[in-house]
Design an enzyme around this catalytic site. Structure first.
Site, short mmCIF file in Angstrom:
data_model
loop_
_atom_site.label_atom_id
_atom_site.label_comp_id
_atom_site.label_asym_id
_atom_site.label_seq_id
_atom_site.Cartn_x
_atom_site.Cartn_y
_atom_site.Cartn_z
N GLY A 52 0.84 -1.19 0.00
CA GLY A 52 0.00 0.00 0.00
C GLY A 52 0.88 1.24 0.00
CD GLN A 57 3.15 5.83 2.71
OE1 GLN A 57 2.20 5.27 2.20
NE2 GLN A 57 4.14 5.16 3.31
CB CYS A 111 4.56 2.56 7.74
SG CYS A 111 4.15 4.02 6.76
CG LEU A 112 6.54 1.11 1.82
CD1 LEU A 112 6.16 1.41 0.37
CD2 LEU A 112 7.62 0.04 1.88
CG HIS A 153 -1.23 1.56 7.19
ND1 HIS A 153 -0.31 1.05 8.07
CD2 HIS A 153 -0.53 2.41 6.40
CE1 HIS A 153 0.89 1.56 7.82
NE2 HIS A 153 0.78 2.40 6.80
CD GLU A 154 -1.34 2.66 2.64
OE1 GLU A 154 -0.90 3.82 2.56
OE2 GLU A 154 -0.62 1.68 2.91
CG HIS A 157 -0.08 7.09 5.27
ND1 HIS A 157 1.02 7.58 5.93
CD2 HIS A 157 0.14 5.76 5.12
CE1 HIS A 157 1.87 6.59 6.17
NE2 HIS A 157 1.36 5.48 5.70
NI NI Z 1 2.20 3.59 5.78
#
Ligand code: NI
Length: 185
Positions: A52, A57, A111-112, A153-154, A157
């Site tokens: 995701g 991000q 998370c990236l 989660h996304e 963000h």
């Molecule tokens: Ni994330």
């Protein structure tokens, strides 16, 4: 010689980048440029081996995220109307609105934008989503399992919320030094 690309740079932003803490703006124009940004986001997500990725991000403060959740996890979802433009596993969500169902339960998340950090996050198991695809076409989806996790989660963000805000106390303690290290880099 090629003309300069109209698409802004799309590259991964790491905590504590300011854009990760901003509330992202809704999208109201569904242009080719937007779809180029989305294509670049899929490239970044593939390189980083994520499932995701939200626009903030990659430094873009818009209400947009993409998913590439494994098919076996998607089958656990209770889809009502899958986005028509989605290829298997790959989905685009624009201006998502969520409704939650069920008591919160813990699950490990990473998370990236937070390398080296994983921990237990509490979330409700079921999510009902309404959103637009990359052409502005509305769809609805009810998801459980990993797909529900990823959607929640996304969407966080898009509101400047990160997993380190929602971790259980033991996970916060476990990650304290790693978070401080990112903040001081
Ligand atoms: Ni994330």
């Amino acid at each position: 010689m090629s003309s300069p690309s109209p698409v802004p740079p799309v590259q991964l932003h790491i905590y504590p980048a300011k854009v990760l803490r901003q509330k992202a703006k809704p999208i109201d124009k569904f242009t080719d440029e937007l779809r180029q940004v989305i294509a670049r986001m899929f490239e970044v997500m593939d390189v980083e081996e994520g499932i995701g990725l939200a626009a903030p991000q990659v430094g873009i403060s818009l209400r947009l995220f993409i998913l590439d959740v494994p098919e076996n996890a998607k089958r656990g979802s209770l889809a009502t109307s899958i986005p028509p433009s989605a290829s298997p596993g790959r989905m685009v969500f624009i201006n998502p609105v969520l409704r939650f169902e069920g008591p919160v339960e813990p699950m490990d998340e990473g998370c990236l934008s937070l390398p080296e950090i994983t921990g237990e996050v509490l979330r409700p198991p079921i999510v009902h989503v309404t959103a637009l695809d990359e052409f502005g076409k509305p769809f609805t989806l009810t998801a459980g399992g990993l797909l529900s996790r990823c959607i929640q989660h996304e969407t966080d963000h898009l509101d400047g919320v990160l997993i380190i805000d929602k971790m259980t106390q033991p996970s916060r303690v476990k990650n304290r030094i790693a978070v401080k290290k990112l903040e001081n880099d």
